[in-house]
Design a protein around this motif. Structure first.
Motif, mmCIF file in Angstrom:
data_model
loop_
_atom_site.group_PDB
_atom_site.id
_atom_site.type_symbol
_atom_site.label_atom_id
_atom_site.label_comp_id
_atom_site.label_asym_id
_atom_site.label_seq_id
_atom_site.Cartn_x
_atom_site.Cartn_y
_atom_site.Cartn_z
ATOM 1 N N ALA A 1 53.229 8.458 -15.623
ATOM 2 C CA ALA A 1 52.394 8.787 -16.778
ATOM 3 C C ALA A 1 51.310 7.732 -16.964
ATOM 4 C CB ALA A 1 53.253 8.893 -18.032
ATOM 5 N N ARG A 2 51.765 6.500 -16.828
ATOM 6 C CA ARG A 2 50.808 5.390 -16.994
ATOM 7 C C ARG A 2 49.711 5.519 -15.933
ATOM 8 N NH1 ARG A 2 54.501 1.091 -17.966
ATOM 9 N NH2 ARG A 2 54.356 1.500 -20.195
ATOM 10 N N ALA A 3 50.130 5.832 -14.702
ATOM 11 C CA ALA A 3 49.172 5.946 -13.606
ATOM 12 C C ALA A 3 48.206 7.100 -13.855
ATOM 13 C CB ALA A 3 49.917 6.185 -12.289
ATOM 14 N N ALA A 4 48.686 8.143 -14.575
ATOM 15 C CA ALA A 4 47.821 9.283 -14.856
ATOM 16 C C ALA A 4 46.889 8.999 -16.022
ATOM 17 C CB ALA A 4 48.668 10.516 -15.159
ATOM 18 N N GLY A 5 46.992 7.776 -16.561
ATOM 19 C CA GLY A 5 46.096 7.390 -17.640
ATOM 20 C C GLY A 5 46.543 7.866 -19.003
ATOM 21 N N ILE A 6 47.800 8.229 -19.123
ATOM 22 C CA ILE A 6 48.320 8.678 -20.426
ATOM 23 C C ILE A 6 48.611 7.462 -21.287
ATOM 24 C CG2 ILE A 6 50.312 9.769 -21.531
ATOM 25 C CD1 ILE A 6 50.341 11.702 -19.078
ATOM 26 N N ASP A 7 48.166 7.511 -22.509
ATOM 27 C CA ASP A 7 48.360 6.404 -23.441
ATOM 28 C C ASP A 7 49.828 6.359 -23.871
ATOM 29 O OD1 ASP A 7 47.904 4.324 -25.112
ATOM 30 O OD2 ASP A 7 46.983 5.541 -26.716
ATOM 31 N N ILE A 8 50.495 5.235 -23.659
ATOM 32 C CA ILE A 8 51.906 5.106 -24.029
ATOM 33 C C ILE A 8 52.023 4.066 -25.128
ATOM 34 C CG2 ILE A 8 54.216 4.481 -23.230
ATOM 35 C CD1 ILE A 8 53.258 5.372 -20.405
ATOM 36 N N LEU B 1 64.734 25.500 -13.366
ATOM 37 C CA LEU B 1 63.832 25.450 -12.212
ATOM 38 C C LEU B 1 62.551 26.229 -12.472
ATOM 39 C CD1 LEU B 1 66.428 25.905 -9.326
ATOM 40 C CD2 LEU B 1 65.267 23.800 -10.017
ATOM 41 N N LEU B 2 62.615 27.179 -13.411
ATOM 42 C CA LEU B 2 61.422 27.976 -13.713
ATOM 43 C C LEU B 2 60.492 27.241 -14.674
ATOM 44 C CD1 LEU B 2 63.173 31.433 -14.259
ATOM 45 C CD2 LEU B 2 62.239 30.486 -12.141
ATOM 46 N N SER B 3 61.019 26.178 -15.293
ATOM 47 C CA SER B 3 60.221 25.465 -16.301
ATOM 48 C C SER B 3 59.452 24.292 -15.725
ATOM 49 C CB SER B 3 61.134 24.943 -17.413
ATOM 50 O OG SER B 3 61.744 26.013 -18.057
ATOM 51 N N GLY B 4 59.842 23.857 -14.509
ATOM 52 C CA GLY B 4 59.239 22.641 -13.969
ATOM 53 C C GLY B 4 58.192 22.922 -12.918
ATOM 54 N N THR B 5 57.835 21.852 -12.230
ATOM 55 C CA THR B 5 56.813 21.960 -11.188
ATOM 56 C C THR B 5 57.352 21.430 -9.863
ATOM 57 O OG1 THR B 5 55.992 19.809 -11.887
ATOM 58 C CG2 THR B 5 54.871 21.751 -12.756
ATOM 59 N N GLY B 6 58.651 21.118 -9.848
ATOM 60 C CA GLY B 6 59.210 20.420 -8.694
ATOM 61 C C GLY B 6 59.486 21.315 -7.501
ATOM 62 N N GLU B 7 60.020 20.685 -6.451
ATOM 63 C CA GLU B 7 60.339 21.401 -5.233
ATOM 64 C C GLU B 7 61.821 21.283 -4.927
ATOM 65 O OE1 GLU B 7 57.835 19.922 -2.126
ATOM 66 O OE2 GLU B 7 56.178 21.223 -2.748
ATOM 67 N N VAL B 8 62.348 22.288 -4.264
ATOM 68 C CA VAL B 8 63.716 22.258 -3.758
ATOM 69 C C VAL B 8 63.659 22.620 -2.289
ATOM 70 C CG1 VAL B 8 66.048 23.213 -3.977
ATOM 71 C CG2 VAL B 8 64.613 22.954 -6.016
ATOM 72 N N ASP B 9 64.327 21.847 -1.477
ATOM 73 C CA ASP B 9 64.317 22.094 -0.024
ATOM 74 C C ASP B 9 62.892 22.213 0.524
ATOM 75 O OD1 ASP B 9 66.699 21.858 1.225
ATOM 76 O OD2 ASP B 9 67.226 23.991 1.149
ATOM 77 N N GLY B 10 62.003 21.410 -0.033
ATOM 78 C CA GLY B 10 60.651 21.370 0.488
ATOM 79 C C GLY B 10 59.776 22.548 0.112
ATOM 80 N N LYS B 11 60.237 23.382 -0.802
ATOM 81 C CA LYS B 11 59.385 24.496 -1.239
ATOM 82 C C LYS B 11 59.388 24.549 -2.759
ATOM 83 C CE LYS B 11 63.136 26.832 0.671
ATOM 84 N NZ LYS B 11 63.544 27.271 1.918
ATOM 85 N N THR C 1 56.744 16.275 -19.629
ATOM 86 C CA THR C 1 55.942 17.139 -20.505
ATOM 87 C C THR C 1 54.527 16.586 -20.634
ATOM 88 O OG1 THR C 1 57.951 17.668 -21.725
ATOM 89 C CG2 THR C 1 55.857 18.206 -22.797
ATOM 90 N N ALA C 2 54.448 15.262 -20.817
ATOM 91 C CA ALA C 2 53.130 14.635 -20.958
ATOM 92 C C ALA C 2 52.296 14.880 -19.709
ATOM 93 C CB ALA C 2 53.291 13.140 -21.217
ATOM 94 N N LEU C 3 52.935 14.705 -18.556
ATOM 95 C CA LEU C 3 52.216 14.895 -17.290
ATOM 96 C C LEU C 3 51.758 16.341 -17.116
ATOM 97 C CD1 LEU C 3 54.527 12.658 -15.120
ATOM 98 C CD2 LEU C 3 52.053 12.327 -15.376
ATOM 99 N N ASP C 4 52.647 17.278 -17.455
ATOM 100 C CA ASP C 4 52.298 18.691 -17.289
ATOM 101 C C ASP C 4 51.190 19.098 -18.252
ATOM 102 O OD1 ASP C 4 54.143 18.801 -15.317
ATOM 103 O OD2 ASP C 4 55.649 19.934 -16.438
ATOM 104 N N LEU C 5 51.266 18.582 -19.488
ATOM 105 C CA LEU C 5 50.218 18.897 -20.465
ATOM 106 C C LEU C 5 48.871 18.374 -19.971
ATOM 107 C CD1 LEU C 5 51.989 18.162 -23.877
ATOM 108 C CD2 LEU C 5 50.934 20.335 -23.229
ATOM 109 N N ARG C 6 48.907 17.154 -19.460
ATOM 110 C CA ARG C 6 47.679 16.550 -18.966
ATOM 111 C C ARG C 6 47.108 17.376 -17.815
ATOM 112 N NH1 ARG C 6 44.941 11.596 -18.415
ATOM 113 N NH2 ARG C 6 45.556 11.222 -20.558
ATOM 114 N N ARG C 7 48.003 17.762 -16.898
ATOM 115 C CA ARG C 7 47.551 18.582 -15.771
ATOM 116 C C ARG C 7 46.947 19.908 -16.248
ATOM 117 N NH1 ARG C 7 51.627 16.522 -12.451
ATOM 118 N NH2 ARG C 7 53.214 17.834 -13.431
ATOM 119 N N ALA C 8 47.497 20.435 -17.339
ATOM 120 C CA ALA C 8 47.027 21.733 -17.836
ATOM 121 C C ALA C 8 45.770 21.603 -18.672
ATOM 122 C CB ALA C 8 48.131 22.402 -18.655
#
Lengths: 1005, 190
Positions: A366-373, A207-217, A338-345
């Motif tokens: 990923a595709r929607a974020a414009g990442i080349d697949i 949970l410390l490695s991701g960007t997600g939410e649990v119980d809305g937080k 990982t691809a999404l997080d790298l792109r965001r960073a």
């Protein structure tokens, strides 16, 4: 402070607390909350070590316990530790780390020449090359050990303190990720005694490695709330920085807690550096997560090639960007995060997916974020040496076995790979759990349990967050219930939003378009430099079992124990054999899970605490009077008392002469003493000893020999009849505990009808034995002299009287063969008694003697010592003690064995004495072999051996006891004792084993 | 009896050591009688009760206390009768009197073991460094005793109260080792 790759915000580092550290002498900066690995990456340092065999440059592979590459030498001097995983080393101010396995420097390493000659260093290289001549191994070894190997052990004494702790609990939860937190919460709320363990510096796991939410937080906030509640529970113990190092039978687990390893403190003598927990858990919940698998492609070991999940951890947890231009190489959906997080960073990201037209929410995101697949493609080669510079990509065939078409080159500084996830089943397997292969995960998962344990979450093959939370909750509840708790306030699983994932396409070796081993290497085991080509070679050379594969290639044998490599290696082997992965089998997982230092295992069992020193009541007197001590079991017994300038021989000669010419005293308190009571006590002794006991008069003593059922001597001692139904048995010092156990065993299992109680009283009494012509004068001056007269207290009797005003039992028994009185008093008065006898003896020249003089004196008399003259293969008859074996009384232990042909042989080894023929001062060596006929070289027929050998000042020459085949019929014969150091064998004459006072009149005087 | 000066414990001069929350003090010469007999025999139970004031406990690892006397359970047919210093002779005589004619064993063990009292809030934590017993209050409390190991010495542990306070019985020959071990284990709790 240049941390060029530190993100401007985010992460769980403490930016208010910057930290300075050194790597290979360079000063770098990071933050509290960093690991050494994350801080190195923040500084753009990827090259951190050289590999074991080929000395290839290596970087950071992972962000956790599975790290196989980025091992460093931590700290300096006697506190230094080798092979520390930089991904697990918490950064502290002043930390000093050095890279390993390189010379003279990390970037220029002489031994990397091994890489060029690697075709001459295949799997099994040592076995093939250094086999012979065998004597040359010593030479080879020095060179090999210098060239290979990892870090260096400390040379000085470890100044740190390590402690042990015993702990019981109802539920032990291994792993503090989503599943483990829920399990601990559920069990904790039920009121169970819970221990929650995690290797990381804080709970939360994935949970410390991701960007997600649990119980809305945000997940990290949810973790904090759970932790607050757990901390408020009195019976919940939370142990961060703690590994479960082993899972043993009956839910016994060992934990290694790194108490102050993450601090820069110097040892303070009371705070432990590490604590080794020994936990007995009623129930165990395993929530150990999963370890990502590397993909096996050409030059996949270059610094900058990392596990995709680790990249994500560095970005989100540590706010570090491991690269600016990334290629993500995957066979499953998880790497798209990982691809999404790298792109965001702020990094660029290209995905190379071996799957054709992958579908799934993450892929779409990923595709929607414009990442080349680039789908249906593979990395066929990584370029770059000390850092990735780019990759070559080609079209992959549908079966994943070949590549086609032209290659496309992409420049990059980071390759994030994912070959799928292996549930961390190590502890489950250690608990004897059986595994099964899950095709949808292409991984082994827990199947059948054998211990009181349950797996939950990713380690159970449940890779989705909601499943982890739900399974953890269920496991915690079930564990609490099975531990006897009534679950009332069960928590509910929190809500999470999760993307549906597509399937995995297993690919165990990514083809490069060339033969394996050409144009580069496909690494499987980074730490041991084992490649796909090595597995292939091992297969060609006929190694069928995975266990053989492991030992032949050394795959999985390093400090990481193959955490990232085992499944890949055996899957490749299965493929080569044309069988399924589960058919090929899996190597055994054994403790410890991770490196466990000897300091922690030893704990405080060092120095004075390594082994207790048992001391008699008179110990301080012996110390004050300069005694040298001998260890007899755990007892410290005075060995001899040298006067200034005396050698040991001088002292022993003086002590032995005094015992026969004047008077001498010895501390005999350590002899075992057993109080035996009951109406059947005499009959009991009759069965335990070889001689008759029923008619022993009150107050009389008798020597007895104890045998095992096989008829062999096992203990001896003098037993006294204190009352009609009460005896006091003495045993040898070393045999005391065993004899009591022996007596209890016969009473409890064979003769439960006998009314006898045995109680150890060894420590109740302090014993001083006074020997010599003046013994009666000395002891008599401390009591009514007349009570000690030859008629009043004859040889082998006991009387109670005051000695020096202390109530005592006085025995007329003698182990020296002299007139002797053995005075026993309650222990607290032992020292007072000893001092009184010492004072009273001054005018007779009383001499304290130790165990060495005692041994000489008894050898002069031919008295045996059990364990010296005997070795468990010796009968009383062998010792010439037929007289003590009753032919008339009924059965006794060992009697039946004397009907055996073997015990009746007349060429059995028998106790004899030996005199050296040429030099009467030459003392033979205990254990020295005896031969009748000397040959120029061995073998020679051995006819016996020396059991005791001393210089006897009373006899005026050296004496020895020995056991010799048919010895009693060989009196006067000459034998030879070859010397270990060479030279002429010593000529010896066989004699009677009694060297002094053969008639035995002195003891009876 | 000899005068007091001649009576020594190996721990003399070491009284009151340890940490603030884990204090160790020796009670060297408590009278200790090792008693064996058949707890299924009412005559035995009654005779012991007559002499001591309480019958021997039959529940494993429990202690019966009557005034200044305690009877500690050691095994199904073995107990340690503990009475104040100097009373071992009286107790031996009393037991021998009431138990006359029965098959029992009454052995003075006063000088075999000493008693180290460990007292303070961290006492349990000190013991847990070297004793594999579960000493948690839910499992082991006042009025209970158990034989186990502490570090590398055989011990008999008797919990006296909830502080917690423990009486640790140890053979004299091991007492210096154990004392030093306890003092070392108490480090870090001051």
């Amino acid at each position: 402070m240049t941390q060029k790759f530190r993100l401007a915000e985010g992460g769980r580092i403490n930016r208010d607390h910057p930290v300075q550290f050194q790597f290979d002498g360079a000063t770098l900066h990071g933050y509290e909350g960093d690991t050494l690995a994350s801080a190195l990456l923040a500084n753009g340092v990827h090259l951190v070590g050289r590999s074991f065999k080929y000395h290839r440059p290596r970087g950071i592979l992972s962000a956790g316990a599975e790290e196989s590459n980025a091992l460093v030498q931590l700290r300096e001097g006697p506190r230094t530790e080798p092979n520390m995983r930089s991904t697990m080393v918490a950064l502290f101010d002043g930390l000093k780390a050095e890279s390993q396995n390189r010379w003279p420097s990390l970037s220029f390493d002489v031994w990397s020449v091994n890489n060029l000659f690697s075709r001459f260093l295949p799997a099994g290289f040592y076995y093939k090359t250094f086999m012979w001549p065998a004597s040359f191994w010593m030479t080879y070894e020095k060179v090999i050990r210098n060239a290979a190997g990892l870090g260096k052990g400390p040379l000085g004494r470890d100044p740190d303190r390590y402690e042990h702790r015993n702990q019981w609990c109802d539920v032990l939860v291994a792993g503090g990720g989503p599943a483990g937190l829920m399990a601990a919460l559920a069990a904790g709320r039920a009121g169970a005694r819970v221990i929650l363990v995690d290797e990381q510096s804080e709970m939360g796991g994935s949970l410390l490695s991701g960007t997600g939410e649990v119980d809305g937080k945000p997940a990290a906030d949810w973790v904090a709330e759970i932790m607050d509640e757990l901390r408020s529970m009195e019976e919940v113990t939370i142990l961060p920085r703690t590994s479960v190092s082993g899972y043993y039978d009956y839910n016994f687990l060992t934990l290694l807690e790194r108490v102050t390893d993450h601090l820069d403190d110097e040892p303070d003598g009371k705070t432990p550096r590490q604590r080794f927990w020994q936990v007995r858990a009623k129930q165990v919940v395993l929530a150990t997560g999963a370890i990502e698998r590397p993909l096996t492609f050409l030059n996949n070991d270059r610094p900058g090639v990392m596990l995709a999940g680790a990249v994500r951890t560095y970005v989100n947890r540590y706010a570090v960007l491991p690269g600016l231009k990334a290629v993500i190489f995957t066979n499953n959906d998880s790497a798209y995060d990982t691809a999404l997080d790298l792109r965001r960073a702020g990094a660029s990201a290209t995905v190379v997916d071996v799957r054709k037209a992958p579908r799934g929410a993450l892929v779409e995101a990923a595709r929607a974020a414009g990442i080349d697949i680039m789908d249906g493609k593979a990395i066929v080669k990584v370029n770059g040496g000390k850092r990735v510079t780019g990759v070559l990509i080609r079209e992959l065939s549908e079966d994943g076995k070949t590549v086609t078409g032209g290659s496309q080159s992409i420049g990059c500084d980071l390759v994030a790979m994912s070959g799928g996830w292996n549930p961390t089943v190590h502890l489950f397997s250690q608990s004897r759990g059986k595994l099964r292969f899950d095709e949808s995960l292409a991984a082994f998962v827990p199947d059948k349990s054998f211990a009181d344990e349950r797996s939950a979450g990713a380690c159970n093959g449940s890779m989705k967050l909601l499943d982890c939370l739900t399974e953890g909750l269920k496991a915690g509840l079930a564990a609490a219930r099975d531990a006897g708790f009534n679950v009332r306030k069960a928590p509910t699983a929190p809500k999470v939003d999760e993307a549906e994932e597509g399937g995995i396409m297993p690919i165990w070796v990514v083809p490069s378009g060339k033969r394996l081993g050409q144009g580069g290497k496909h690494f499987i085991d980074f730490q041991n430099d084992v490649t796909a080509a090595d597995v292939s070679l091992s297969h060609r050379e006929g190694y069928v079992s995975v266990e053989h594969l492991k030992r032949y290639t050394t795959m999985g044998m390093g400090t990481d124990q193959g955490k990232t490599s085992n499944v890949n290696a055996l899957a490749i082997m299965a493929d080569l054999q044309g069988v399924s992965v589960p058919e090929a089998g899996i190597t055994t997982f054994r403790p410890p899970w991770a490196l466990t230092g000897f300091g922690a295992i030893a704990g405080r069992n060092v120095g004075e605490f390594m082994d207790p020193a048992r001391l008699t009541a008179m110990h301080d007197w012996h110390v004050e009077h300069g005694a040298k001590f001998e260890d007899v079991g755990q007892w410290k017994r005075p060995w001899y008392y040298p006067k200034p300038g005396e050698s040991m021989a001088d002292a022993v000669n003086r002590e032995t002469l005094a015992a026969r010419s004047a008077v001498a005293m010895v501390d005999a308190s350590t002899l075992g003493k057993i109080d035996i009571q009951g109406p059947d006590a005499a009959e009991f002794l009759n069965r335990i000893y070889t001689n008759a006991w029923l008619k022993l008069p009150l107050g009389s003593c008798r020597y007895g020999l104890m045998l095992h059922e096989d008829g062999m001597v096992f203990d001896d001692g003098v037993t006294t009849r204190l009352a009609e139904n009460r005896f006091l048995m003495t045993t040898t010092t070393g045999g005391a505990a065993n004899v009591l156990t022996w007596l209890e065993e016969w009473l409890q299992t064979e003769w439960p009808e006998m009314k006898v109680y045995c109680t150890s009283v060894t420590e109740q009494w302090a014993t001083v034995s006074v020997s010599g012509p003046y013994a009666r004068h000395v002891v008599g001056s401390l009591t009514d002299y007349d009570k000690l007269g030859p008629k009043d207290l004859p040889f082998m009797t006991m009387a109670e009287m005051d000695i020096a005003g202390i109530p005592a039992r006085v025995y007329r028994i003698s182990f020296t063969g002299e007139l002797a009185f053995e005075v026993n008093v309650p222990r607290r008065q032992g020292l007072a008694l000893w001092r009184a006898i010492w004072e009273a003896g001054q005018k007779y020249g009383i001499t304290p003697y130790g165990t060495e003089a005692m041994h000489v004196l008894r050898a002069e008399k031919g008295f045996i010592i059990v364990g010296q003259e005997t070795d468990g293969t010796v009968t009383p008859m062998d010792m010439g003690m037929d007289w003590i074996v009753s032919k008339k009384k009924g059965d006794f232990i060992g009697r039946r064995s004397f009907a055996r042909e073997d015990t009746a042989r007349d060429d059995r080894k028998q106790l004899v004495g030996l005199y050296t023929e040429d030099d009467p001062h030459h003392v033979l060596v205990e254990g020295q072999q005896l031969v009748a006929e000397v040959k120029p070289t061995p073998p020679m027929k051995m006819v016996g051996h020396v059991t005791s050998a001393y210089f006897s000042s009373n006899v005026g020459r050296s004496i020895a006891l020995a056991v010799v085949e048919g010895g009693r019929e060989r009196m006067g014969e000459t034998l030879y004792a070859p010397r270990l150091e060479g030279g002429r064998p010593v000529k010896v004459t066989i004699t009677d084993p009694v060297f002094f006072d053969k008639e035995g009149v002195r003891a009876r005087g | 009896m000899a005068d007091v000066v001649t009576e020594m414990s190996p721990l003399d001069g070491r009284a009151g050591s340890g940490a603030d929350t884990a204090v160790i003090v020796e009670h060297p010469h408590l009278s200790k009688i090792n008693l064996r007999g058949d707890s299924g025999d009412q005559a035995f139970m009654d005779a012991v009760a007559d002499a001591v004031g309480a019958a021997p406990p039959v529940e494993a690892n429990t202690v019966m206390t009557a005034g200044k006397h305690s009877i500690l359970w050691l095994s199904p047919d073995e107990w340690l009768v503990v009475t104040p210093e100097g009373k071992q002779g009286d107790m031996e005589v009393a037991l021998a009197g009431t138990l006359e004619g029965q098959h029992v064993s009454i052995v003075d063990g006063t000088d075999a073991r000493t008693t180290i009292r460990l007292h303070g809030a961290d006492s349990r934590n000190v013991l847990m460094k070297g004793c594999p017993l579960d000493l948690h209050p839910r499992i082991f409390g006042p009025g209970q005793c158990a034989q186990s190991i502490l570090a590398k010495a055989d011990v008999l542990i008797h919990q006296l109260d909830d502080t917690p306070t423990y009486d640790i019985y140890v053979l004299y020959s091991f007492s210096r080792y154990l004392w030093d071990w306890l003092a070392d284990a108490a480090k870090g709790f001051s």
